[in-house]
Enzyme design. Sequence first.
Site, short mmCIF file in Angstrom:
data_model
loop_
_atom_site.label_atom_id
_atom_site.label_comp_id
_atom_site.label_asym_id
_atom_site.label_seq_id
_atom_site.Cartn_x
_atom_site.Cartn_y
_atom_site.Cartn_z
N TYR A 144 141.29 -45.82 97.26
CA TYR A 144 139.97 -45.27 96.93
C TYR A 144 139.03 -46.42 96.61
O TYR A 144 139.41 -47.34 95.89
CB TYR A 144 140.07 -44.32 95.75
CG TYR A 144 138.75 -43.73 95.31
CD1 TYR A 144 138.08 -42.80 96.09
CD2 TYR A 144 138.16 -44.11 94.09
CE1 TYR A 144 136.87 -42.25 95.69
CE2 TYR A 144 136.94 -43.56 93.69
CZ TYR A 144 136.30 -42.63 94.49
OH TYR A 144 135.10 -42.11 94.08
N ASP A 239 139.54 -55.11 96.35
CA ASP A 239 138.83 -54.22 95.42
C ASP A 239 139.63 -54.17 94.12
O ASP A 239 140.61 -53.45 94.00
CB ASP A 239 138.69 -52.83 96.05
CG ASP A 239 137.94 -51.86 95.14
OD1 ASP A 239 137.56 -52.26 94.02
OD2 ASP A 239 137.74 -50.70 95.55
N LYS A 267 134.94 -50.81 86.11
CA LYS A 267 135.79 -50.36 84.98
C LYS A 267 135.83 -51.36 83.81
O LYS A 267 134.85 -51.45 83.09
CB LYS A 267 137.17 -49.97 85.51
CG LYS A 267 137.00 -48.82 86.54
CD LYS A 267 138.23 -48.04 86.89
CE LYS A 267 137.82 -46.79 87.67
NZ LYS A 267 138.12 -46.79 89.08
C1 LIG Z 1 137.12 -46.42 90.25
C2 LIG Z 1 137.17 -47.18 91.51
C3 LIG Z 1 136.05 -47.37 92.34
C4 LIG Z 1 134.75 -46.66 92.09
O1 LIG Z 1 134.16 -47.05 90.90
P1 LIG Z 1 133.07 -46.09 90.22
O2 LIG Z 1 132.63 -46.87 89.04
O3 LIG Z 1 133.77 -44.81 89.91
O4 LIG Z 1 131.99 -45.92 91.21
C5 LIG Z 1 136.17 -48.21 93.42
N1 LIG Z 1 137.32 -48.83 93.70
C6 LIG Z 1 138.42 -48.68 92.94
C7 LIG Z 1 139.66 -49.42 93.29
C8 LIG Z 1 138.38 -47.84 91.83
O5 LIG Z 1 139.49 -47.67 91.11
#
Ligand SMILES: *Cc1c(COP(=O)(O)O)cnc(C)c1O
Length: 437
Positions: A144, A239, A267
């Site tokens: 994701y 990511d 995060k």
């Molecule tokens: C949470 C998450 C996102 C999206 O971040 P948001 O702050 O919710 O937009 C993107 N990539 C990864 C790996 C994530 O865990």
Amino acid sequence: MNTQRSEQLYKEALELFPAGVNSPVRAFRSVGGQPLFFERGEGSKVWDADGNQYIDLCSSWGPLISGHAHPDIVAAVKEAAEKGISFGAPCAYEVELGKLLVENIPFIDKVRFVNSGTEAVMSALRLARGATGRDKIIKFNGCYHGHADHLLVKAGSGLATFGQADSAGVPADFAKNTLVAELNDLGQVEALFKANENEVAAVIIEPVPANNGLLLQTKEYLHGLKALCKQYGALLILDEVISGFRLCFGGACAHFDIEPDIVTYGKIIGGGTPVGAYGASKELMGHIAPDGPVYQAGTLSGNPLAMAAGAAQLRLCKAPDFYEGMATKTAAFADEINGFFSEKGFPMKMVHIDSIFWLSIGSTTPPTSANEIDAKAVSAYAELHRSLLEQGIYAAPSGYEVGFVSAAHSEADMQKITEAFKVGTERMVNASLLEKQ
Ligand SMILES: *Cc1c(COP(=O)(O)O)cnc(C)c1O
């Protein structure tokens, strides 16, 4: 358990927001029941609107590695707020947080702050496309990367075919530029590169895929991806929105000793406030406006409250031994639970890496790609979730979400969590058709 006030708030919220929530998984659809409304958090604990106390394992989906309302972060936000909530102009807090990244992450020469992980990833992809002059990207089933259009795409009908939109509202024209491979299979990635020569701008992956179960990849696999990117002239985007500052300060990049072309954070980097970031070499970041032609901007980017919170959080993360205790606590918990599962013959495994854990239901072999997850078995999680809530443990309301142990979780908390998982998994096995092994 009295949850009257939560129920009342939910009733009102249902009139105001789709499904009563501002992010889908919060609606409790996959575990049944009704979402709890939270009022307060401190350390490892949260209290709902009716005053029920829970040990929190959701940790706001990852950011709260120091637990709730850490005094340093609260003080930093208060101090910043009193001096002005937003300027839309540069401020010293940005420089402080920027230095914490550039001085500690070897492959980042420059960074740009945004307001969420989604924005960070969206911007990183635009940068990769702008820098390579190519349109296509390769992503992985089970990873994701936020809700940007070209990432809400699933695999098409066969390998080397175009992706298909995974959400209504995503134009097919966007989806066709996203190629999707299964994790843990370099052959698929190579095939996609071969079928799309000189067209792939970037490969994007969660180096520790933790949004669809915990699908641990090997160091060799990640380095193999990097080699393929190099061979085919594409950029590697790691990511690290979850894994950054979570596995260790240097995240999965340090853990697997790998340097991506572009890294994305979110995060933890905001200490619980909305912050995202992307960083790369001087040369790549030179493509970003106004230095270069790749446009990206934000009214509230570099917001002083968020930057102050992030800097306070990362200073905590820099402290010696900050990570050690968390990994040890998590491993002890997982070992105890896994011992219990084998004793009982439960078809489950507590998968973990550092302070991230996930209960693989239906298999004792941890899955390494999304198609190895037994969806029917995971649906049994609803029963476990209910049991945990009754025992005063707040876990994420979906069997596909991981749990996070924070620095604030005490030995006593871990003990309580361990016992609660034993009770809850036993109840889950008895209530479902999971076959014992
Ligand atoms: C949470 C998450 C996102 C999206 O971040 P948001 O702050 O919710 O937009 C993107 N990539 C990864 C790996 C994530 O865990």
